[in-house]
Design an enzyme around this catalytic site. Structure first.
Site, PDB file in Angstrom:
ATOM      1  N   SER A 171       0.822  -1.208   0.000  1.00 45.43           N
ATOM      2  CA  SER A 171       0.000   0.000   0.000  1.00 45.43           C
ATOM      3  C   SER A 171       0.853   1.253   0.000  1.00 45.43           C
ATOM      4  O   SER A 171       2.065   1.224   0.241  1.00 45.43           O
ATOM      5  CB  SER A 171      -0.941   0.033   1.216  1.00 45.43           C
ATOM      6  OG  SER A 171      -0.299   0.584   2.353  1.00 45.43           O
ATOM      7  N   VAL A 172       0.175   2.379  -0.223  1.00 49.14           N
ATOM      8  CA  VAL A 172       0.829   3.691  -0.198  1.00 49.14           C
ATOM      9  C   VAL A 172       1.406   3.996   1.181  1.00 49.14           C
ATOM     10  O   VAL A 172       2.346   4.792   1.307  1.00 49.14           O
ATOM     11  CB  VAL A 172      -0.181   4.785  -0.634  1.00 49.14           C
ATOM     12  CG1 VAL A 172      -1.270   4.987   0.428  1.00 49.14           C
ATOM     13  CG2 VAL A 172       0.504   6.107  -0.957  1.00 49.14           C
ATOM     14  N   LYS A 173       0.882   3.355   2.221  1.00 45.34           N
ATOM     15  CA  LYS A 173       1.328   3.634   3.591  1.00 45.34           C
ATOM     16  C   LYS A 173       2.725   3.078   3.882  1.00 45.34           C
ATOM     17  O   LYS A 173       3.340   3.437   4.884  1.00 45.34           O
ATOM     18  CB  LYS A 173       0.323   3.074   4.587  1.00 45.34           C
ATOM     19  CG  LYS A 173      -1.037   3.738   4.541  1.00 45.34           C
ATOM     20  CD  LYS A 173      -0.982   5.174   5.030  1.00 45.34           C
ATOM     21  CE  LYS A 173      -2.383   5.734   5.200  1.00 45.34           C
ATOM     22  NZ  LYS A 173      -2.383   7.061   5.820  1.00 45.34           N
ATOM     23  N   ASP A 174       3.223   2.197   3.009  1.00 43.72           N
ATOM     24  CA  ASP A 174       4.606   1.731   3.165  1.00 43.72           C
ATOM     25  C   ASP A 174       5.570   2.914   3.209  1.00 43.72           C
ATOM     26  O   ASP A 174       6.574   2.891   3.922  1.00 43.72           O
ATOM     27  CB  ASP A 174       5.025   0.857   1.982  1.00 43.72           C
ATOM     28  CG  ASP A 174       4.269  -0.449   1.898  1.00 43.72           C
ATOM     29  OD1 ASP A 174       3.541  -0.787   2.842  1.00 43.72           O
ATOM     30  OD2 ASP A 174       4.416  -1.136   0.868  1.00 43.72           O
ATOM     31  N   ARG A 175       5.251   3.918   2.411  1.00 41.08           N
ATOM     32  CA  ARG A 175       6.155   5.063   2.267  1.00 41.08           C
ATOM     33  C   ARG A 175       6.318   5.811   3.593  1.00 41.08           C
ATOM     34  O   ARG A 175       7.429   6.176   3.973  1.00 41.08           O
ATOM     35  CB  ARG A 175       5.613   6.015   1.197  1.00 41.08           C
ATOM     36  CG  ARG A 175       5.513   5.415  -0.196  1.00 41.08           C
ATOM     37  CD  ARG A 175       4.827   6.386  -1.140  1.00 41.08           C
ATOM     38  NE  ARG A 175       4.571   5.844  -2.463  1.00 41.08           N
ATOM     39  CZ  ARG A 175       5.403   5.942  -3.501  1.00 41.08           C
ATOM     40  NH1 ARG A 175       6.555   6.572  -3.360  1.00 41.08           N
ATOM     41  NH2 ARG A 175       5.086   5.434  -4.673  1.00 41.08           N
TER      42      ARG A 175
END
Length: 375
Positions: free
Chosen positions: A49-53
């Site tokens: 997901s984008v939340k990895d970043r």
């Protein structure tokens, strides 16, 4: 086909981000759009997901600042799931213990992934307001007070949340658009003309907006998508209808305004409210028309984009060949495969000539033996 060599990565954190931008041509054609409708596909990031970043950015920053102590620190985070998965992945690599507090409405798949990565998971009641001691935020704060070396990296206030997107997600989108040549068959303005994303903590839309407007196109139109029942949209009058109502889509919307979300019109120019029904229809379209196995909040983002493209301003953009409209698709269907909305979408049968033909064939008794060469 020419292969582009990729170096061997040191660990999974090096595989966070650098996600593709993909044309959504079939959906655009169905909607009568002349612009380039593009999706930023975040589920191919290492943690899905984008939340990895932001998980990676917050952990690395905390280490640099001496806030994380190897072998001692316990990372505690209230989350709707994806930030927790990113943090659990990062902490598995770095060697920190992790405790995740998460409302009960979030999927079983998210809890299973968190536990598989070694995290402790505590579920909290959905109906508790954010400032209740029994909410996922309240329980995380209590654990942080009582667990030695406990630390909340705090995605809702941590500046590294929007900065991760200003420094990575935004520049990646710019690079994808500007490096793709404009041709007769695929004209391009060579700019990001509009960017649409759902808002949860608000770090994604805030950070990407700043990257786009500061360094690339000051006139880029940024549209925030907020589910009905949440209070993030501006003006506040947009939130009156349905305020406080529960919604099924996960990962976007809140009953409070996170510090990292900029509601300044200079950063987020317009807001659109979306409902679960429209979100899940958009997910089905992304799957069946574009082959993209995305999650519910991706449907919200696309649904919000299509709603904005029907406004007066949106029609000007959508009706112009070569304009680039980028929609952020934050995660994949992996996290939601047991959810009722997905199973309904997956097993919902649509009438087709092929289905009729198959039924007709199988309704007849088979009398011919299977040729040996077919075995």
């Amino acid at each position: 086909m020419e292969l582009t060599p990729r170096r061997i990565l040191d660990n999974a954190l090096d595989a966070v981000g650098n996600t593709p931008v993909i044309r959504l041509d079939k959906i655009a054609a169905e909607q009568g759009l002349k612009c380039n409708l593009l999706g930023k596909l975040e589920f191919v990031s290492a943690g899905g997901s984008v939340k990895d970043r932001i998980a990676k950015a917050m952990v690395l920053a905390a280490e640099k600042e001496g806030k994380l102590i190897p072998g001692k620190s316990v990372v505690i985070e209230p989350t709707s799931g994806n930030t927790g998965i990113g943090l659990a992945m990062a902490c598995a690599i770095k060697g920190y213990s992790v405790v995740i507090t998460m409302p009960k409405k979030m999927s079983l798949e998210k809890e299973a992934l968190l536990r598989a990565l070694g995290a402790q998971v505590i579920r909290t009641p959905d109906e508790e307001p954010w400032d209740s001691p029994r909410s996922h935020i309240g329980v995380a704060c209590r654990l942080q007070r009582e667990i030695e070396h406990g630390i909340i990296l705090d995605q809702y206030r941590n500046v590294n949340n929007p900065l991760a997107h200003e420094y990575t997600t935004g520049p990646e989108i710019i690079a994808s658009v500007t490096s793709t040549p404009s041709t007769c068959t695929r004209p391009s303005s060579m700019k990001v003309d509009a960017f649409i994303a759902g808002a949860g903590t608000g770090g994604t839309i805030t950070g990407v907006s700043r990257a786009l407007k500061k360094t690339h196109n000051a006139d880029c139109i940024v549209v925030g998508v907020d589910p009905i029942g949440s209070i993030l949209a501006v003006p506040d009058s947009l939130n009156i209808s349905g305020e406080g109502n529960p919604y099924v889509v996960e990962g976007i919307g809140y009953d409070f305004i996170p510090d990292v979300l900029s509601r300044d019109e200079a950063d987020v120019n317009h807001w659109v409210k979306t409902c679960d029904e429209d979100a899940f229809k958009a997910v089905q379209a992304l799957m069946r028309k574009e082959g993209l196995l995305v999650g519910g909040s991706s449907g919200s983002a696309l649904g919000g984009a299509l709603a904005w493209l029907k406004t007066e301003q949106g029609r000007r953009v959508g009706g112009t060949e070569g304009m680039n409209v980028v929609v952020l698709l934050p995660d994949g269907i992996r996290n939601y495969m047991s959810k009722e909305w997905f199973l309904k979408n997956a097993f919902q049968t649509e009438h087709s000539d092929l289905a009729t033909r198959i039924s007709s064939i199988l309704a007849q008794e088979e009398i011919m033996p299977v040729p040996q060469a077919s075995l």
